[in-house]
Design an enzyme around this catalytic site. Structure first.
Site, PDB file in Angstrom:
ATOM      1  N   CYS A  73       5.600  -2.043   1.409  1.00 34.83           N
ATOM      2  CA  CYS A  73       5.637  -3.417   2.649  1.00 34.83           C
ATOM      3  C   CYS A  73       4.657  -4.431   2.944  1.00 34.83           C
ATOM      4  O   CYS A  73       4.574  -5.047   1.659  1.00 34.83           O
ATOM      5  CB  CYS A  73       5.551  -2.811   3.882  1.00 34.83           C
ATOM      6  N   SER A  74       3.226  -4.036   3.103  1.00 38.91           N
ATOM      7  CA  SER A  74       2.368  -5.114   3.078  1.00 38.91           C
ATOM      8  C   SER A  74       1.451  -4.584   3.188  1.00 38.91           C
ATOM      9  O   SER A  74       0.017  -5.316   4.159  1.00 38.91           O
ATOM     10  CB  SER A  74       2.523  -5.968   3.327  1.00 38.91           C
ATOM     11  N   CYS A  75       0.902  -3.292   3.402  1.00 40.18           N
ATOM     12  CA  CYS A  75      -0.924  -2.786   4.238  1.00 40.18           C
ATOM     13  C   CYS A  75      -1.332  -3.554   3.221  1.00 40.18           C
ATOM     14  O   CYS A  75      -1.595  -3.776   2.221  1.00 40.18           O
ATOM     15  CB  CYS A  75      -0.719  -1.492   3.746  1.00 40.18           C
ATOM     16  N   CYS A  85       0.872  -2.573  -1.926  1.00 41.44           N
ATOM     17  CA  CYS A  85       1.904  -1.811  -1.072  1.00 41.44           C
ATOM     18  C   CYS A  85       3.159  -1.913  -1.434  1.00 41.44           C
ATOM     19  O   CYS A  85       3.886  -3.055  -1.040  1.00 41.44           O
ATOM     20  CB  CYS A  85       0.965  -2.167   0.452  1.00 41.44           C
TER      21      CYS A  85
END
Lengths: 96, 195, 101
Positions: B102-104, B99
């Site tokens: 962000c940090s999906c 991702c």
């Protein structure tokens, strides 16, 4: 909600930079702007994160999985057949 | 490395929690229950799904069509979770997930994202030089394999259904599941038989 | 190495880091540590506030993206989350700035 594009359609990601016009929240990575790819799959319809991020009423938008040639975007290793597969909302796409 | 939070951040968090509790927005019991529920998710769920897919073609088809349904069939609630998509590796194609924005991360089937998945270096490099990153981590990808880097930018979460390794004929679901690590499910590693 | 292959003169937003030169040669540190108690608590708080309708994950991201650059890179992952949650709770009038200082 009827998707405008279907699997296999060539599409172009808009070369738009809303982050230069003021506060915003967008989910289309910079490296795809102005790039063309191919719709892999229609993923469904989701509320527009650009509005959700500011607690504004958010319309539902069609989301696609779009496939791009990786060496065309990052040409450091142009000999490989690699791809980038990215979720892109319909309002960021035009027919290529 | 993931640096520890500063003392001032710990204090800041407790001031916020205290203010929210005073107003009745959250309670200590709710926070504890939420954390316990998050702690329960682990890569064992994803590993179970993959092992079953290697053994049962009907399960495999269902999981590829609708990952969310497959998770729920294992008794794990997906209520409120983003839909899960499963990406099928073939003899000619491998997927790796990132991702960049962000940090999906598919928390429902993998638990908390590890520090490296959230790091600036992984997020930045994997779209540009995925083969280099995978080679650095001991999983070089052969030149004739199409590597698909999946940038998880929106409402889906993704996991990889890897190829079943040769030499596992006749193995049970439990034996197969033990080969499937979190890194295999993210695609930064390939399943390996024990030495 | 310059970024000459990029066809535009645009500068991506702070969080939009896919492929950028800044991290080009930075090894990805393999780190097996689970989140610490602070991280897990911020994580639980975020989920709880979302479930109760006080904020969306999209708002969390927007708040993180608004952190000025020097702090953005100095804060840890969950410290950025906390900063964003505070911003949102004040913005929405759930808590006041004074209660947080």
């Amino acid at each position: 909600m009827t998707p405008r594009f279907s699997a296999g359609t060539r599409v172009l990601v808009k070369n738009d930079w809303p982050e230069e016009r003021g506060p915003c929240h967008i989910r289309t990575p910079h490296y795809l702007r102005g790039r063309s790819g191919q719709v892999e799959r229609v993923l469904g319809a989701f509320r527009n994160p650009e509005d959700l991020a500011f607690a504004r009423p958010a319309e539902t938008r069609v989301l696609y999985h779009v496939l791009f040639d990786q060496p065309g975007i990052f040409p450091t290793d142009g000999h490989t057949p690699d791809k980038l597969l990215v979720e892109v909302f319909e309002h960021w796409l035009e027919a290529a | 490395m993931s640096n520890p939070a500063r003392a001032e951040s710990l204090e800041q968090l407790e001031r916020l929690v205290a203010a929210l509790m005073t107003k009745g927005v959250v309670s200590e019991a709710e926070l504890a229950a939420q954390q316990a529920s998050t702690d329960r998710a682990s890569p064992e769920i994803g590993a179970r799904m993959v092992a079953r897919a290697w053994l049962d073609p009907a399960w495999r088809a269902m999981m590829l069509k609708n990952g969310t349904e497959a998770v729920e069939a294992l008794g794990v609630s997906m209520a409120g979770a983003p839909p899960l998509g499963v990406l099928e590796d073939t003899a000619r194609r491998h997927h790796v997930i990132v991702c960049t924005l962000c940090s999906c991360y598919p928390r429902a089937v993998l638990g908390y994202p590890p520090h490296w998945y959230k790091s600036f270096s992984y997020r930045s490099r994997v779209v540009r030089e995925p083969r280099m990153v995978m080679a650095e981590w001991g999983s070089p990808v052969p030149d004739d394999i199409e590597l698909r880097v999946v940038d998880s930018t929106a409402d889906y979460r993704w996991m990889v259904l890897p190829m079943r390794p040769a030499g596992t004929e006749g193995w049970s679901e439990d034996q197969l599941a033990a080969l499937i690590t979190r890194d295999v499910l993210v695609g930064v590693a390939l399943p390996k038989l024990p030495a | 190495m310059s970024d000459t292959e990029h066809p535009t003169e645009h500068t991506p937003a702070i969080h939009d880091i896919g492929g950028i030169q800044r991290f080009h040669c930075t090894p990805v540190e393999y780190d097996e540590e689970p989140p610490d108690a602070f991280g897990k608590r911020v994580d639980a708080l975020r989920q709880l506030l979302a479930r109760k309708g006080y904020m969306t994950v999209d708002e969390l991201r927007r708040g993180i993206e608004s952190i000025p650059e020097p702090e953005y890179f100095a804060l840890t992952y969950y410290e950025r989350w906390l900063r964003s949650i505070e911003l949102l709770m004040v913005e929405k009038g759930v808590v006041t700035k004074e209660e947080l200082t």
